[in-house]
Design an enzyme around this catalytic site. Structure first.
Site, short mmCIF file in Angstrom:
data_model
loop_
_atom_site.label_atom_id
_atom_site.label_comp_id
_atom_site.label_asym_id
_atom_site.label_seq_id
_atom_site.Cartn_x
_atom_site.Cartn_y
_atom_site.Cartn_z
N CYS A 291 -0.74 -8.30 0.04
CA CYS A 291 -1.41 -9.56 -0.33
C CYS A 291 -2.66 -9.29 -1.15
O CYS A 291 -2.88 -9.90 -2.21
CB CYS A 291 -1.75 -10.35 0.92
SG CYS A 291 -0.30 -10.83 1.89
N HIS A 292 -3.52 -8.38 -0.67
CA HIS A 292 -4.78 -8.12 -1.36
C HIS A 292 -5.07 -6.63 -1.50
O HIS A 292 -6.17 -6.24 -1.85
CB HIS A 292 -5.94 -8.80 -0.62
CG HIS A 292 -5.78 -10.28 -0.50
ND1 HIS A 292 -5.16 -10.86 0.58
CD2 HIS A 292 -6.12 -11.29 -1.35
CE1 HIS A 292 -5.14 -12.17 0.43
NE2 HIS A 292 -5.70 -12.47 -0.74
N GLY A 293 -4.07 -5.80 -1.20
CA GLY A 293 -4.19 -4.37 -1.48
C GLY A 293 -5.02 -3.59 -0.50
O GLY A 293 -5.84 -2.74 -0.92
#
Length: 253
Positions: free
Chosen positions: A217-219
């Site tokens: 999703c956001h690494g």
């Protein structure tokens, strides 16, 4: 003015016959006021009329009133008995008061129990609060996902190389500093909640720059111990409360 003079003249004439027999003239005392009090000493007792009234016993009695105060009062007790003041009905009053307080205490206790029962979890919810997992079905080097309280839980059977790599990592450079030995009971099995600490996504096992878990999703990158190494996640993956019931059986919760 004429009317006032007439009234002032008539009042002494009307009052003089009334006091003629009981009050001597002032001239007889030659100005001695003390002799005026002696004139009344001869009347030692005034005649008091006889009075008839009813008592609480509904009996008519006749009493002669006296000008001398007295505390002695006679009651007609031929049809009943009179107890000392403050002693009548005490046992019954104590029984009523004690019984009332017992009822109030029981009602308060029942109300508290009812409130606590409504606040406590139901039996089916309590049954789901813990989960027993058999670790013997997990192969070495693999990860299984179980559901506990509606959350995914990752259980990783780590190899000796993975355990050594997790212990050798430099914890001083991490966001959330925590040693691997503090995150496991048995180093072979890592138990963590599979929810990213950034925005609640579910990371992917066996991915990322550290071969642990990766949140697409956001690494956010987690290592083999579930500790955050890169990305926006502020904390490590949470370790739930669990205990071993056998060598290869645990209860989560």
């Amino acid at each position: 003015m004429a009317f006032r003079r007439a009234v002032a003249t008539l009042i002494p004439r009307v009052a003089q016959p009334a006091f003629k027999n009981c009050v001597p003239s002032v001239s007889a005392f030659h100005g001695d006021v003390s002799n005026l009090c002696c004139a009344f000493d001869n009347k030692k007792e005034r005649s008091v009329p006889q009075m008839s009234f009813r008592t609480f016993a509904s009996e008519s009695i006749t009493s002669k009133l006296s000008v001398t105060p007295t505390h002695k009062i006679e009651y007609d007790e031929h049809s009943h008995s009179r107890k000392a003041p403050g002693t009548e009905g005490r046992p019954f009053a104590y029984l009523v008061l004690t019984g009332g307080r017992f009822v109030y205490a029981s009602a308060a206790r029942l109300a508290i129990i009812k409130v606590l029962m409504t606040l406590s979890a139901a039996a089916d919810t309590m049954a789901l609060s813990s989960l027993e997992v058999d670790l013997s079905t997990i192969e070495e080097g693999s990860t299984v996902t179980v559901k506990w309280r509606g959350k995914p839980v990752f259980i990783r059977y780590r190899t000796e190389a993975e355990i050594a790599r997790a212990a050798a990592d430099d914890v001083a450079s991490m966001k959330d500093i925590q040693k691997d030995v503090d995150r496991t009971i048995n180093p072979k099995y890592l138990v963590i909640i599979g929810i990213c600490t950034h925005l609640g996504c579910v990371p992917i096992a066996g991915a990322g720059n550290y071969d642990g878990w990766f949140c697409p999703c956001h690494g956010s990158h987690y290592d083999i111990s579930g500790r955050i190494r890169e990305g926006p996640a502020p904390f490590n993956l949470e370790v739930p409360q669990y205990r071993y019931t056998a060598e290869q059986k645990i209860i989560i919760g």
